[in-house]
Write a protein that holds these residues in place. Structure first.
Motif, PDB file in Angstrom:
ATOM      1  N   GLU A 156     -24.050  42.322   5.394  1.00  0.00           N
ATOM      2  CA  GLU A 156     -24.539  42.326   6.775  1.00  0.00           C
ATOM      3  C   GLU A 156     -24.385  40.958   7.419  1.00  0.00           C
ATOM      4  OE1 GLU A 156     -28.286  44.424   8.696  1.00  0.00           O
ATOM      5  OE2 GLU A 156     -28.855  42.441   7.952  1.00  0.00           O
ATOM      6  N   MET A 157     -23.783  40.951   8.585  1.00  0.00           N
ATOM      7  CA  MET A 157     -23.629  39.718   9.357  1.00  0.00           C
ATOM      8  C   MET A 157     -24.091  39.992  10.796  1.00  0.00           C
ATOM      9  SD  MET A 157     -19.981  38.101   8.008  1.00  0.00           S
ATOM     10  CE  MET A 157     -18.984  39.301   8.864  1.00  0.00           C
ATOM     11  N   VAL A 158     -25.102  39.253  11.241  1.00  0.00           N
ATOM     12  CA  VAL A 158     -25.664  39.429  12.576  1.00  0.00           C
ATOM     13  C   VAL A 158     -25.234  38.261  13.455  1.00  0.00           C
ATOM     14  CG1 VAL A 158     -27.782  39.633  13.945  1.00  0.00           C
ATOM     15  CG2 VAL A 158     -27.633  40.705  11.668  1.00  0.00           C
ATOM     16  N   LEU A 159     -24.732  38.577  14.637  1.00  0.00           N
ATOM     17  CA  LEU A 159     -24.276  37.558  15.585  1.00  0.00           C
ATOM     18  C   LEU A 159     -25.088  37.647  16.863  1.00  0.00           C
ATOM     19  CD1 LEU A 159     -20.429  37.932  15.152  1.00  0.00           C
ATOM     20  CD2 LEU A 159     -21.686  35.804  14.832  1.00  0.00           C
ATOM     21  N   GLU A 160     -25.704  36.520  17.240  1.00  0.00           N
ATOM     22  CA  GLU A 160     -26.447  36.463  18.507  1.00  0.00           C
ATOM     23  C   GLU A 160     -25.677  35.594  19.483  1.00  0.00           C
ATOM     24  OE1 GLU A 160     -30.319  34.977  17.617  1.00  0.00           O
ATOM     25  OE2 GLU A 160     -30.982  36.837  16.643  1.00  0.00           O
ATOM     26  N   LYS A 161     -25.623  36.046  20.722  1.00  0.00           N
ATOM     27  CA  LYS A 161     -24.858  35.321  21.727  1.00  0.00           C
ATOM     28  C   LYS A 161     -25.619  34.084  22.183  1.00  0.00           C
ATOM     29  CE  LYS A 161     -21.602  36.334  25.391  1.00  0.00           C
ATOM     30  NZ  LYS A 161     -20.960  37.384  26.182  1.00  0.00           N
ATOM     31  N   LEU A 162     -24.884  32.970  22.328  1.00  0.00           N
ATOM     32  CA  LEU A 162     -25.494  31.712  22.778  1.00  0.00           C
ATOM     33  C   LEU A 162     -25.551  31.633  24.284  1.00  0.00           C
ATOM     34  CD1 LEU A 162     -23.773  29.233  20.277  1.00  0.00           C
ATOM     35  CD2 LEU A 162     -26.146  30.051  20.233  1.00  0.00           C
ATOM     36  N   PRO A 188     -27.753  33.698  12.998  1.00  0.00           N
ATOM     37  CA  PRO A 188     -29.082  33.077  13.021  1.00  0.00           C
ATOM     38  C   PRO A 188     -29.606  32.683  11.649  1.00  0.00           C
ATOM     39  CG  PRO A 188     -29.228  35.428  13.488  1.00  0.00           C
ATOM     40  CD  PRO A 188     -27.791  35.072  13.516  1.00  0.00           C
ATOM     41  N   ASP A 189     -29.217  33.378  10.587  1.00  0.00           N
ATOM     42  CA  ASP A 189     -29.760  33.039   9.265  1.00  0.00           C
ATOM     43  C   ASP A 189     -29.146  31.777   8.683  1.00  0.00           C
ATOM     44  OD1 ASP A 189     -27.333  34.297   9.056  1.00  0.00           O
ATOM     45  OD2 ASP A 189     -27.815  35.344   7.188  1.00  0.00           O
ATOM     46  N   ALA A 245     -14.970  32.912  12.324  1.00  0.00           N
ATOM     47  CA  ALA A 245     -15.354  32.760  10.914  1.00  0.00           C
ATOM     48  C   ALA A 245     -16.370  33.827  10.539  1.00  0.00           C
ATOM     49  CB  ALA A 245     -15.938  31.371  10.656  1.00  0.00           C
ATOM     50  N   ASP A 246     -16.405  34.152   9.247  1.00  0.00           N
ATOM     51  CA  ASP A 246     -17.435  35.073   8.756  1.00  0.00           C
ATOM     52  C   ASP A 246     -18.675  34.272   8.358  1.00  0.00           C
ATOM     53  OD1 ASP A 246     -17.381  34.367   5.815  1.00  0.00           O
ATOM     54  OD2 ASP A 246     -15.305  35.019   6.052  1.00  0.00           O
ATOM     55  N   ASN A 247     -19.656  34.944   7.774  1.00  0.00           N
ATOM     56  CA  ASN A 247     -20.902  34.263   7.397  1.00  0.00           C
ATOM     57  C   ASN A 247     -21.119  34.294   5.893  1.00  0.00           C
ATOM     58  OD1 ASN A 247     -23.222  32.812   8.132  1.00  0.00           O
ATOM     59  ND2 ASN A 247     -24.510  34.645   7.986  1.00  0.00           N
ATOM     60  N   TYR A 248     -20.041  34.425   5.120  1.00  0.00           N
ATOM     61  CA  TYR A 248     -20.155  34.466   3.667  1.00  0.00           C
ATOM     62  C   TYR A 248     -19.442  33.282   3.021  1.00  0.00           C
ATOM     63  CZ  TYR A 248     -20.057  36.291  -1.107  1.00  0.00           C
ATOM     64  OH  TYR A 248     -20.223  36.447  -2.467  1.00  0.00           O
ATOM     65  N   PHE A 249     -18.165  33.151   3.310  1.00  0.00           N
ATOM     66  CA  PHE A 249     -17.388  32.061   2.720  1.00  0.00           C
ATOM     67  C   PHE A 249     -17.674  30.753   3.450  1.00  0.00           C
ATOM     68  CE2 PHE A 249     -14.731  35.832   1.800  1.00  0.00           C
ATOM     69  CZ  PHE A 249     -14.679  35.729   0.409  1.00  0.00           C
ATOM     70  N   SER A 250     -17.596  29.650   2.707  1.00  0.00           N
ATOM     71  CA  SER A 250     -17.804  28.345   3.345  1.00  0.00           C
ATOM     72  C   SER A 250     -16.600  27.933   4.180  1.00  0.00           C
ATOM     73  CB  SER A 250     -18.090  27.274   2.285  1.00  0.00           C
ATOM     74  OG  SER A 250     -17.018  27.195   1.361  1.00  0.00           O
ATOM     75  N   GLY A 251     -15.418  28.462   3.817  1.00  0.00           N
ATOM     76  CA  GLY A 251     -14.219  28.165   4.600  1.00  0.00           C
ATOM     77  C   GLY A 251     -14.228  28.916   5.925  1.00  0.00           C
ATOM     78  N   ILE A 252     -13.347  28.497   6.811  1.00  0.00           N
ATOM     79  CA  ILE A 252     -13.268  29.125   8.140  1.00  0.00           C
ATOM     80  C   ILE A 252     -12.221  30.224   8.089  1.00  0.00           C
ATOM     81  CG2 ILE A 252     -12.840  28.738  10.598  1.00  0.00           C
ATOM     82  CD1 ILE A 252     -13.732  25.865  10.203  1.00  0.00           C
ATOM     83  N   TYR A 253     -12.675  31.435   7.750  1.00  0.00           N
ATOM     84  CA  TYR A 253     -11.779  32.571   7.611  1.00  0.00           C
ATOM     85  C   TYR A 253     -12.075  33.579   8.725  1.00  0.00           C
ATOM     86  CZ  TYR A 253     -11.259  30.572   2.934  1.00  0.00           C
ATOM     87  OH  TYR A 253     -11.022  29.720   1.886  1.00  0.00           O
ATOM     88  N   SER A 254     -11.217  33.615   9.703  1.00  0.00           N
ATOM     89  CA  SER A 254     -11.430  34.498  10.845  1.00  0.00           C
ATOM     90  C   SER A 254     -11.203  35.953  10.448  1.00  0.00           C
ATOM     91  CB  SER A 254     -10.497  34.119  11.991  1.00  0.00           C
ATOM     92  OG  SER A 254      -9.140  34.261  11.590  1.00  0.00           O
ATOM     93  N   GLU A 296     -28.630  46.155  24.997  1.00  0.00           N
ATOM     94  CA  GLU A 296     -29.623  45.397  25.766  1.00  0.00           C
ATOM     95  C   GLU A 296     -29.549  43.904  25.490  1.00  0.00           C
ATOM     96  OE1 GLU A 296     -33.507  46.995  25.184  1.00  0.00           O
ATOM     97  OE2 GLU A 296     -32.999  48.962  26.022  1.00  0.00           O
ATOM     98  N   THR A 297     -29.411  43.519  24.218  1.00  0.00           N
ATOM     99  CA  THR A 297     -29.418  42.091  23.874  1.00  0.00           C
ATOM    100  C   THR A 297     -28.018  41.516  23.683  1.00  0.00           C
ATOM    101  OG1 THR A 297     -29.525  42.537  21.489  1.00  0.00           O
ATOM    102  CG2 THR A 297     -31.631  42.440  22.703  1.00  0.00           C
ATOM    103  N   GLY A 298     -27.050  42.386  23.447  1.00  0.00           N
ATOM    104  CA  GLY A 298     -25.705  41.911  23.168  1.00  0.00           C
ATOM    105  C   GLY A 298     -25.512  41.435  21.741  1.00  0.00           C
ATOM    106  N   THR A 299     -26.541  41.596  20.892  1.00  0.00           N
ATOM    107  CA  THR A 299     -26.442  41.193  19.488  1.00  0.00           C
ATOM    108  C   THR A 299     -25.476  42.117  18.752  1.00  0.00           C
ATOM    109  OG1 THR A 299     -28.672  40.266  19.451  1.00  0.00           O
ATOM    110  CG2 THR A 299     -27.726  40.906  17.337  1.00  0.00           C
ATOM    111  N   ILE A 300     -24.626  41.505  17.947  1.00  0.00           N
ATOM    112  CA  ILE A 300     -23.613  42.255  17.191  1.00  0.00           C
ATOM    113  C   ILE A 300     -23.998  42.252  15.715  1.00  0.00           C
ATOM    114  CG2 ILE A 300     -21.193  42.338  16.505  1.00  0.00           C
ATOM    115  CD1 ILE A 300     -20.503  40.911  19.120  1.00  0.00           C
TER     116      ILE A 300
END
Length: 257
Positions: free
Chosen positions: A251-257, A170-171, A190-199, A233-237
């Motif tokens: 910290e990396m927060v993932l919200e389900k779409l 979300p950020d 992908a992570d939320n730090y590097f601009s590349g797509i690093y799984s 409850e929310t499924g947020t990771i």
């Protein structure tokens, strides 16, 4: 006189080379190794492994491969027989956490591998204290390996887990996909730090997450680690992700779409 001296020198040099050549050939003949007639060694492909089992009361089949190698590396034109059993070092008890039915196997001609099957009773697994089922190759019609004759299989019980799907950080607004790679194991695209797509990869044990690997260590040798949790409850990771030499507990927060 000079010409005669040169001729004699050339003849002596030729005799020396010829003698050296014969000596080397003889030495090579003595030390020659026949790579096509070495022993055929029967073994497990690895000494330790781990498998996850959802603790839902079901009995699961787990295939345990074994193989042979040696000689010219090609499968034999004959059968290879193998007998296996449960080693006394096994902390998982046969008849409780697992059972081994068939113990005698034949690797057919033209192949160099086959598999045993153990039945895993998920109702009797202790997720917080996983046990090891240790199998041993007891006999074979070929040579039994001295260092891969046993395999220790960690029987890890886990809660039901359903984390596949599309998510967003979300950020940053970056959208990613989580895919299942096995029972209780996943890959984030992908992570939320590097601009590349690093799984990166993680495992889920009852909403407790552990980063286990990914693109960075596989391709750049950069170690990754981390922990995480799932909001039931929310499924947020939420992950706390570390890439050695770059950042720690990011910290990396993932919200389900």
């Amino acid at each position: 006189m000079k010409n005669i001296y040169r001729k004699i020198t050339f003849i002596l040099a030729s005799i020396s080379v010829a003698t050296l050549s014969v000596s080397c050939d003889a030495l090579l003949d003595q030390d020659e190794t026949d790579f096509g007639k070495g022993p055929i060694v029967v073994q497990f492909p690895e000494a330790k492994t781990s498998s996850n089992f959802i603790q839902d009361g079901e009995v699961y089949e787990l295939e345990v491969p074994f193989e042979y190698f040696g000689a010219d590396g090609l499968p034999l034109d004959e059968e290879v027989t193998v007998t296996i059993g449960v080693d006394e070092s096994s902390t998982a008890i046969e008849g409780n956490e697992f059972s081994l039915g068939e113990t005698k196997f034949t690797i057919p001609a033209g192949s160099n591998t086959t598999s045993a099957v153990i039945m895993v009773n998920s109702a009797n697994l202790d997720g917080d204290n996983p046990k090891e089922a240790v199998l041993e190759i007891l006999t074979s019609s070929k040579t039994v390996s001295s260092n891969r004759n046993k395999i220790a299989i960690t029987l890890q019980g886990i809660c039901p887990t359903f984390l596949e799907g599309n998510y967003v950080y979300p950020d940053s607004g970056r959208e990613v996909t989580i895919e299942s790679t096995g029972v209780g194991t996943y890959s984030v695209s992908a992570d939320n730090y590097f601009s590349g797509i690093y799984s990166f990869e993680f495992s889920d044990y009852c909403n407790s997450l552990t980063v286990t690997g990914g693109f960075l260590p596989d391709n750049f040798g950069i170690g990754v680690s981390g922990t995480g949790s799932v909001d039931p409850e929310t499924g947020t990771i939420t992950f706390y992700y570390t890439a050695d030499g770059y950042f720690s507990n990011y910290e990396m927060v993932l919200e389900k779409l």
